[in-house]
Design a protein around this motif. Structure first.
Motif, short mmCIF file in Angstrom:
data_model
loop_
_atom_site.label_atom_id
_atom_site.label_comp_id
_atom_site.label_asym_id
_atom_site.label_seq_id
_atom_site.Cartn_x
_atom_site.Cartn_y
_atom_site.Cartn_z
N LEU A 7 2.48 -17.27 -0.64
CA LEU A 7 1.12 -17.58 -0.20
C LEU A 7 0.16 -16.72 -0.99
N GLU A 8 -0.78 -17.34 -1.70
CA GLU A 8 -1.80 -16.61 -2.45
C GLU A 8 -3.18 -17.12 -2.05
N ILE A 9 -4.10 -16.19 -1.78
CA ILE A 9 -5.49 -16.53 -1.47
C ILE A 9 -6.33 -16.11 -2.68
N GLY A 10 -6.90 -17.07 -3.38
CA GLY A 10 -7.75 -16.77 -4.53
C GLY A 10 -9.20 -16.64 -4.09
N LEU A 11 -9.85 -15.56 -4.49
CA LEU A 11 -11.20 -15.26 -4.01
C LEU A 11 -12.11 -14.85 -5.16
N GLU A 12 -13.40 -14.88 -4.90
CA GLU A 12 -14.31 -14.17 -5.78
C GLU A 12 -14.04 -12.68 -5.61
N GLU A 13 -14.43 -11.88 -6.61
CA GLU A 13 -14.05 -10.46 -6.63
C GLU A 13 -14.35 -9.75 -5.31
N LEU A 14 -13.29 -9.17 -4.73
CA LEU A 14 -13.43 -8.40 -3.50
C LEU A 14 -13.94 -6.99 -3.81
N PRO A 15 -14.72 -6.40 -2.92
CA PRO A 15 -15.03 -4.97 -3.07
C PRO A 15 -13.73 -4.18 -3.08
N ALA A 16 -13.64 -3.20 -3.96
CA ALA A 16 -12.39 -2.44 -4.11
C ALA A 16 -11.93 -1.82 -2.81
N ARG A 17 -12.88 -1.39 -1.99
CA ARG A 17 -12.51 -0.69 -0.75
C ARG A 17 -11.86 -1.63 0.27
N PHE A 18 -11.97 -2.94 0.08
CA PHE A 18 -11.38 -3.89 1.02
C PHE A 18 -9.95 -4.28 0.66
N VAL A 19 -9.57 -4.08 -0.59
CA VAL A 19 -8.36 -4.73 -1.12
C VAL A 19 -7.08 -4.24 -0.44
N ASP A 20 -6.88 -2.91 -0.39
CA ASP A 20 -5.60 -2.39 0.13
C ASP A 20 -5.36 -2.80 1.57
N ASP A 21 -6.38 -2.66 2.41
CA ASP A 21 -6.21 -2.99 3.82
C ASP A 21 -5.95 -4.48 4.00
N ALA A 22 -6.66 -5.32 3.24
CA ALA A 22 -6.46 -6.76 3.36
C ALA A 22 -5.06 -7.16 2.92
N GLU A 23 -4.56 -6.54 1.83
CA GLU A 23 -3.20 -6.82 1.38
C GLU A 23 -2.19 -6.44 2.46
N ASN A 24 -2.37 -5.26 3.07
CA ASN A 24 -1.46 -4.82 4.11
C ASN A 24 -1.50 -5.77 5.32
N GLN A 25 -2.71 -6.18 5.71
CA GLN A 25 -2.83 -7.12 6.83
C GLN A 25 -2.08 -8.41 6.55
N LEU A 26 -2.24 -8.94 5.33
CA LEU A 26 -1.57 -10.20 4.99
C LEU A 26 -0.06 -10.07 5.12
N ALA A 27 0.50 -8.97 4.64
CA ALA A 27 1.95 -8.77 4.72
C ALA A 27 2.41 -8.63 6.17
N VAL A 28 1.73 -7.77 6.93
CA VAL A 28 2.14 -7.51 8.31
C VAL A 28 1.99 -8.75 9.16
N LYS A 29 0.86 -9.45 9.02
CA LYS A 29 0.61 -10.63 9.85
C LYS A 29 1.56 -11.78 9.50
N THR A 30 1.88 -11.92 8.22
CA THR A 30 2.82 -12.97 7.82
C THR A 30 4.20 -12.71 8.40
N GLU A 31 4.67 -11.47 8.29
CA GLU A 31 6.00 -11.14 8.82
C GLU A 31 6.04 -11.33 10.33
N LYS A 32 4.99 -10.88 11.02
CA LYS A 32 4.96 -11.04 12.48
C LYS A 32 4.93 -12.52 12.86
N TRP A 33 4.17 -13.29 12.12
CA TRP A 33 4.07 -14.72 12.40
C TRP A 33 5.43 -15.39 12.29
N LEU A 34 6.18 -15.08 11.25
CA LEU A 34 7.52 -15.64 11.10
C LEU A 34 8.46 -15.15 12.19
N ASP A 35 8.38 -13.86 12.51
CA ASP A 35 9.27 -13.31 13.54
C ASP A 35 8.97 -13.93 14.90
N ASP A 36 7.69 -14.11 15.21
CA ASP A 36 7.32 -14.71 16.49
C ASP A 36 7.82 -16.15 16.59
#
Length: 694
Positions: A7-36
């Motif tokens: 799964l890839e979400i293509g966006l206009e350039e994100l502010p640098a300060r948003f990137v790490d947290d958003a990446e982590n959220q995507l991984a955690v939420k995807t794994e939880k979604w599959l596990d649930d």
């Protein structure tokens, strides 16, 4: 057969300060979604660049795991009538479970027989579930979400494309008018459109088009480039980790390059040069082997090595303009006195109800003088602190701080020194903003610590007095950070003064001012609770348990470093089996205390030997215990209280405290109260969930 999912979400350039947290959220939420959903899978790997967030899940099962569930219905006596027939309750239960009464069986649970049915839930095909990944995308939260054009979804930046693959099959769904596909995009200038055949191809396909999808790999490339530059040029490039984290999230294909600027700019304060490079241009400053700032900088290009000289010259031109402005501001600022800038503070509002920055400085100076008196500082430190407080905000009115807000305090220190202020005063001006972050550096001088406390106390007390109490994530004046700063400074300095006394000192000042203090009635309680929450947070960072925290701040925070020392002792004792007898004895006293307000004990009224023994032990430990408290020796104080355990148990074993004789009862309660007073000076041990009771 298991397949990978991309799964890839293509966006206009994100502010640098948003990137790490958003990446982590995507991984955690995807794994939880599959596990649930009970979908088995292998490793989950996330990726990010300024233009994309992605997650790759390996070996995703073809279908959900099927499960067998046992559903319990009503008790058998309700499920059957007098003739043994199934009642409406039983029939309704089975119907609701998709079963019939033929499927009922009974089991006994805690002495009562219930009816049960067993359900077999067959797993759905994973392919049917995967379009639900749309919900994972919409659930990601950013530091700031915005609505784009006519779209209803609030997101950090508009979504431009989405890749969603299950093996080689596209997972079909749509979001903000964008449909999923198997096409992504390489580097904006160096790459091409890419068709992804299989999820496992993703990383290498992007690499071929000048995109490094792994943020950690991009960071390592930058670090390697810096090290090579150091080796080649024989200079040192200090790495600011926050800047490194930002730079790696600003580029998709990093290439390190060197630039230079005119040596004449080195006449500016180093902090000005470094701030211009780091905060405004995202460059790494360069130093000599001896640690002297050199007229070079290191940048990171979002691209390859082609035309790198041109890139370097362009960046040099931009930096030269920035430094020329800084030099102009610096030279213009030198033409004016501190008094000139002090006068300008009268025209700048700090807060509507709290007046101007000039008003704030007057309050800071008064609080500083009172703190110096309370702490019995020597004359030299007092004079330096008061003078620093009187001029601590003057640099806010300078051209330099107006342009480089990050340099407030730093410029004040530089200018004060240049304008003839004493070294202690200049240093205190620079330090009074410390700590600038929750765990930032603390002031190194006593005057700096005092003015820092005064400034923070004024801001916190003033804001809460006019109703600006932080709520949720809203804290525009940074009151939580400043309160933590107050506590950390007090702990570092080990000053024998309670937090509550500092709050009282500041409140007294505010009550004497002609201000509209709309929250005055509740301010005292809110201030103490606010600081208790900050103290709790700091103690939790030390791995102190919440129950121990409550026990040591049950009445007040008190002298912060002693409170923290007591918490550490109790946290250790909490798991000590040998301490059980002490805990039980002291807690018995605390539970019985308060039946009378009397604490004067009459030994002539004792009827048993155990009363005499306990009373003598109390007299024996009281003075040493009070000395231990005064000297902030938490371990010695607790050991002295522990000496009371055996005589306390003997006292309760051989005496009825609530005796019928009022004189005897009152005397025994007075002794219990006297001991409780001593114990409560240390902590409320009743709050602690001792290991023995787990």
């Amino acid at each position: 057969m298991a397949k990978d999912v991309l799964l890839e979400i293509g966006l206009e350039e994100l502010p640098a300060r948003f990137v790490d947290d958003a990446e982590n959220q995507l991984a955690v939420k995807t794994e939880k979604w599959l596990d649930d959903l009970r979908v088995d899978h292998g490793p989950v790997t996330s990726f990010s660049t300024p233009r994309r967030l992605a997650v790759l899940v390996e070996d995703v099962a073809e279908e959900q795991t099927s499960i067998r569930e046992e559903a319990r219905g009503p008790a058998e006596k309700i499920a059957k009538d007098e003739k043994g027939n199934w009642t409406k309750a039983a029939i309704g239960f089975t119907k609701g479970q998709g079963k019939t009464v033929e499927d009922i069986y009974t089991k006994e649970v805690k002495g009562t027989t219930y009816i049960f049915v067993e359900k077999h839930i067959v797993g759905m095909d994973t392919a049917e579930l995967l379009p639900g990944l749309r919900d994972v995308i919409t659930s990601i939260q950013f530091g700031k979400n915005m609505r784009w054009a006519d779209q209803t979804l609030k997101y950090a930046r508009p979504i431009r494309w989405m890749v969603a693959l299950h093996g080689n099959e596209i997972i079909p769904f749509e979001l903000t008018g964008v449909r999923t596909g198997n096409r992504t995009y390489g580097h904006r200038f160096l790459g091409q459109e890419i068709t992804i055949g299989q999820p496992a191809e993703y990383v290498n396909a992007l690499r071929d088009e000048h995109v490094i999808a792994d943020a950690k790999e991009r960071e390592q490339l930058i670090r390697d480039g810096i090290k090579e530059m150091e080796r080649k040029e024989n200079f040192r490039i200090p790495i600011d980790e926050d800047l490194m984290n930002e730079v790696r999230n600003l580029v998709e294909y990093p290439t390190v390059f060197k630039g230079s600027y005119e040596g004449q700019f080195l006449e500016l304060p180093p902090e000005v040069l470094i701030t211009s490079m780091k905060e405004h241009q995202r460059y790494f400053p360069v130093k000599s082997v001896e640690g002297e700032l050199l007229s070079y900088f290191i940048g990171v290009r979002n691209g390859d090595e082609r035309f790198l000289d041109t890139v370097s010259k362009g960046n040099e031109k931009v930096l030269r303009a920035r430094l020329s402005d800084a030099r102009f501001f610096f030279e213009e600022d030198q033409k004016n006195s501190i008094d000139f800038y002090q006068e300008k503070l009268k025209r700048v509002v700090f807060q509507d109800k709290l007046g101007t920055y000039h008003d704030k400085v007057v309050r800071i100076a008064e609080i500083t003088a009172k703190l110096a008196e309370l702490l019995e500082l020597n004359e030299e430190d007092t004079q330096a602190a008061v003078r620093a407080a009187e001029i601590c905000k003057f640099d806010l009115m300078t051209n330099m701080v107006n342009e480089f807000t990050e340099l407030q305090g730093t410029i004040g220190e530089k200018y004060a020194r240049n304008l003839g202020e004493e070294e202690q005063v200049s240093k205190a001006i620079g330090e009074h903003y410390m700590p600038k972050q929750a765990n930032g550096e603390l002031p190194s001088t006593i005057p700096g610590s005092i003015v820092s406390l005064a400034d923070k106390l004024d801001t916190i007390v003033g804001c809460i007095y006019v109703g600006l109490v932080p709520s949720g994530s809203q804290d525009p004046y940074g009151l939580r950070r400043q309160a933590a700063g107050v506590l950390r400074i007090l702990k570092q300095r080990q000053w024998d003064v309670s937090v509550e006394s500092l709050l009282a000192l500041t409140r007294t000042l505010y009550q004497s001012l002609d201000l509209n203090l709309e929250n005055e009635e509740n301010a005292a309680a809110e201030l103490e609770e606010f600081f208790k929450l900050r103290a709790s947070y700091l103690l939790r960072e030390m791995d102190v348990e919440q129950d121990v925290i409550q026990s040591v701040i049950h009445k007040e925070i008190g002298v912060i470093d002693y409170t923290f020392a007591k918490a550490a002792i109790l946290s250790d004792k909490r798991t000590d089996e040998e301490f059980k007898v002490v805990q039980e004895a002291l807690t018995r006293v605390l539970n019985l205390a308060g039946k009378t307000s009397e604490t004067e004990v009459d030994p002539a009224g004792f009827e048993t030997e155990s009363e005499h023994v306990l009373y003598e032990k109390v007299l024996q430990i009281t003075d040493p215990y009070k000395r231990a408290n005064k000297e902030k020796d938490a371990e010695k104080a607790m050991n002295l209280l522990a000496e009371l355990a055996e005589p306390i148990h003997a006292f309760f074993d051989h005496n009825m405290v609530m005796a019928e004789d009022e004189r005897v009862r009152s005397n025994r309660l007075a002794m219990v109260n006297a001991i409780a007073v001593l114990v409560n000076e240390y902590a409320d041990l009743r709050a602690i969930e001792w290991k023995q009771s787990f």
